[in-house]
Motif scaffolding. Structure first.
Motif, mmCIF file in Angstrom:
data_model
loop_
_atom_site.group_PDB
_atom_site.id
_atom_site.type_symbol
_atom_site.label_atom_id
_atom_site.label_comp_id
_atom_site.label_asym_id
_atom_site.label_seq_id
_atom_site.Cartn_x
_atom_site.Cartn_y
_atom_site.Cartn_z
ATOM 1 N N MET A 106 0.844 -1.191 0.000
ATOM 2 C CA MET A 106 0.000 0.000 0.000
ATOM 3 C C MET A 106 0.888 1.253 0.000
ATOM 4 N N ILE A 107 0.701 2.080 -1.009
ATOM 5 C CA ILE A 107 1.499 3.306 -1.095
ATOM 6 C C ILE A 107 0.529 4.478 -1.206
ATOM 7 N N ILE A 108 0.630 5.396 -0.255
ATOM 8 C CA ILE A 108 -0.323 6.501 -0.201
ATOM 9 C C ILE A 108 0.418 7.839 -0.294
ATOM 10 N N ALA A 109 -0.113 8.722 -1.135
ATOM 11 C CA ALA A 109 0.424 10.085 -1.243
ATOM 12 C C ALA A 109 -0.465 11.033 -0.441
ATOM 13 N N ASN A 110 0.171 11.830 0.392
ATOM 14 C CA ASN A 110 -0.557 12.870 1.124
ATOM 15 C C ASN A 110 -0.062 14.215 0.594
ATOM 16 N N TRP A 111 -0.897 14.857 -0.208
ATOM 17 C CA TRP A 111 -0.472 16.118 -0.833
ATOM 18 C C TRP A 111 -0.615 17.322 0.096
ATOM 19 N N LYS A 112 -1.238 17.121 1.243
ATOM 20 C CA LYS A 112 -1.444 18.233 2.194
ATOM 21 C C LYS A 112 -2.078 19.415 1.465
ATOM 22 N N CYS A 113 -1.689 20.659 1.825
ATOM 23 C CA CYS A 113 -2.301 21.827 1.171
ATOM 24 C C CYS A 113 -1.400 22.283 0.017
ATOM 25 N N ASN A 114 -1.173 21.373 -0.921
ATOM 26 C CA ASN A 114 -0.326 21.655 -2.087
ATOM 27 C C ASN A 114 -1.084 21.265 -3.343
ATOM 28 N N GLY A 115 -0.746 21.918 -4.428
ATOM 29 C CA GLY A 115 -1.328 21.531 -5.717
ATOM 30 C C GLY A 115 -2.042 22.682 -6.392
ATOM 31 N N SER A 116 -2.281 22.505 -7.673
ATOM 32 C CA SER A 116 -3.029 23.463 -8.486
ATOM 33 C C SER A 116 -3.527 22.662 -9.682
ATOM 34 N N LYS A 117 -4.419 23.244 -10.480
ATOM 35 C CA LYS A 117 -4.921 22.507 -11.643
ATOM 36 C C LYS A 117 -3.767 22.115 -12.566
ATOM 37 N N LYS A 118 -2.827 23.073 -12.733
ATOM 38 C CA LYS A 118 -1.683 22.828 -13.624
ATOM 39 C C LYS A 118 -0.770 21.722 -13.076
ATOM 40 N N MET A 119 -0.493 21.815 -11.763
ATOM 41 C CA MET A 119 0.381 20.810 -11.138
ATOM 42 C C MET A 119 -0.223 19.415 -11.320
ATOM 43 N N ILE A 120 -1.532 19.309 -11.179
ATOM 44 C CA ILE A 120 -2.174 17.984 -11.234
ATOM 45 C C ILE A 120 -2.144 17.424 -12.660
ATOM 46 N N GLN A 121 -2.271 18.308 -13.633
ATOM 47 C CA GLN A 121 -2.143 17.850 -15.030
ATOM 48 C C GLN A 121 -0.737 17.309 -15.288
ATOM 49 N N ASP A 122 0.264 18.092 -14.876
ATOM 50 C CA ASP A 122 1.657 17.661 -15.090
ATOM 51 C C ASP A 122 1.949 16.381 -14.310
ATOM 52 N N TRP A 123 1.489 16.345 -13.060
ATOM 53 C CA TRP A 123 1.739 15.188 -12.180
ATOM 54 C C TRP A 123 1.237 13.908 -12.853
ATOM 55 N N SER A 124 0.016 13.964 -13.356
ATOM 56 C CA SER A 124 -0.605 12.759 -13.925
ATOM 57 C C SER A 124 0.188 12.268 -15.128
ATOM 58 N N LYS A 125 0.633 13.206 -15.945
ATOM 59 C CA LYS A 125 1.396 12.827 -17.131
ATOM 60 C C LYS A 125 2.730 12.202 -16.722
ATOM 61 N N HIS A 126 3.424 12.854 -15.773
ATOM 62 C CA HIS A 126 4.727 12.336 -15.333
ATOM 63 C C HIS A 126 4.579 10.968 -14.671
ATOM 64 N N TYR A 127 3.514 10.796 -13.877
ATOM 65 C CA TYR A 127 3.289 9.501 -13.235
ATOM 66 C C TYR A 127 3.075 8.429 -14.299
ATOM 67 N N LYS A 128 2.223 8.757 -15.256
ATOM 68 C CA LYS A 128 1.894 7.794 -16.321
ATOM 69 C C LYS A 128 3.150 7.386 -17.100
ATOM 70 N N ASP A 129 4.026 8.362 -17.353
ATOM 71 C CA ASP A 129 5.230 8.073 -18.139
ATOM 72 C C ASP A 129 6.254 7.247 -17.360
ATOM 73 N N THR A 130 6.150 7.206 -16.041
ATOM 74 C CA THR A 130 7.191 6.563 -15.226
ATOM 75 C C THR A 130 6.766 5.230 -14.623
#
Ligand code: PEP
Length: 246
Positions: free
Chosen positions: A1-25
């Motif tokens: 089980m691996i859980i990410a806790n983003w706390k009070c971080n993020g933006s619409k742009k960050m989440i778009q980039d994050w998803s792409k980078h995660y998918k590529d890796t």
């Protein structure tokens, strides 16, 4: 089980980039629960991106309220279920220190969640408590919230020493293993239905040190703050957990 806790971080742009980078890796896997707890307002965007990229990721939340109705600013368990969240973190040390969360409110949250979604209960000692060799007493006190409860079999605990969160310092893998065994024993003996929970380690986990923790018998995964904010480093940790690191 691996859980990410983003706390009070993020933006619409960050989440778009994050998803792409995660998918590529990430390298596809089976049978590992990978979850992200973004700020509530980004849940829907993240679910849409995860579906679009066909990623095997569950979405959850960082905290939950005990009820619904006249509770300004609160989010209820029924609401997070309604938007397809699968889990909630409760009792994070930042909730305990910044928002004065007590064992009593953590206990009430665990009751209100029941088995509607999965619960990840955070426990951990401060630097002073660690120096004073009080770790086990502190953990026992924090785990007293489950005494006499019938817990769902999916109930998990995250051991997060407060002094390790965001500092780059960690206990040794062997120390973590011993504490996780202790936590499993305490939960087994104090829960009404004697469950042995999954225990995750949290506190300065990154893609350089994750393997040393995952090698330990009693480490069932990780709760990750800082290193989960980059899709690439989070995917690297998922790959390491799945034995697929290159
Ligand atoms: C956390 O706060 O839950 C956490 C584990 O943070 P970090 O990974 O940044 O230490």
């Amino acid at each position: 089980m691996i859980i990410a806790n983003w706390k009070c971080n993020g933006s619409k742009k960050m989440i778009q980039d994050w998803s792409k980078h995660y998918k590529d890796t990430y390298i596809p896997f089976k049978n590992t629960f990978v979850g992200i707890a973004p700020p509530y307002i980004y849940v829907e965007q993240l679910i849409n991106l995860i579906n679009a990229y066909d990623l095997d990721i569950e979405i959850g939340v960082q905290d939950i309220d005990i009820s619904s109705g006249a509770r300004t600013g609160a989010i209820s368990v029924d609401m997070i279920q309604d938007i397809e969240c699968q889990f909630t973190i409760v009792g994070h040390s930042e909730r305990r220190t910044i928002f004065d969360e007590s064992n009593e409110s953590v206990s009430a949250k665990i009751d209100s969640v029941g088995n509607k979604v999965e619960t990840i209960l955070c426990v951990g000692e401060s630097a002073k408590e660690n120096n004073d060799k009080e770790t086990r007493n502190i953990l026992e006190d924090q785990l007293s919230v489950i005494e006499g409860k019938v817990l769902p079999s999916s109930f998990s605990v995250a051991y997060e020493p407060v002094w390790a969160i965001g500092t780059g310092n960690t206990p040794t893998p062997e120390e973590i293993n011993d504490i996780h065994k202790f936590i499993k024993d305490v939960v087994q003996s104090s829960s009404e239905n004697s469950i042995v929970p999954n225990v995750l380690y949290g506190g300065s986990v990154n893609d350089a040190n994750a393997e040393s923790f995952f090698k330990q018998d009693n480490v069932n995964g990780a709760l990750i703050g800082g290193a989960s904010l980059q899709g690439k480093s989070f995917a690297n940790i998922v790959n390491i957990f799945n034995g697929k690191a290159i």
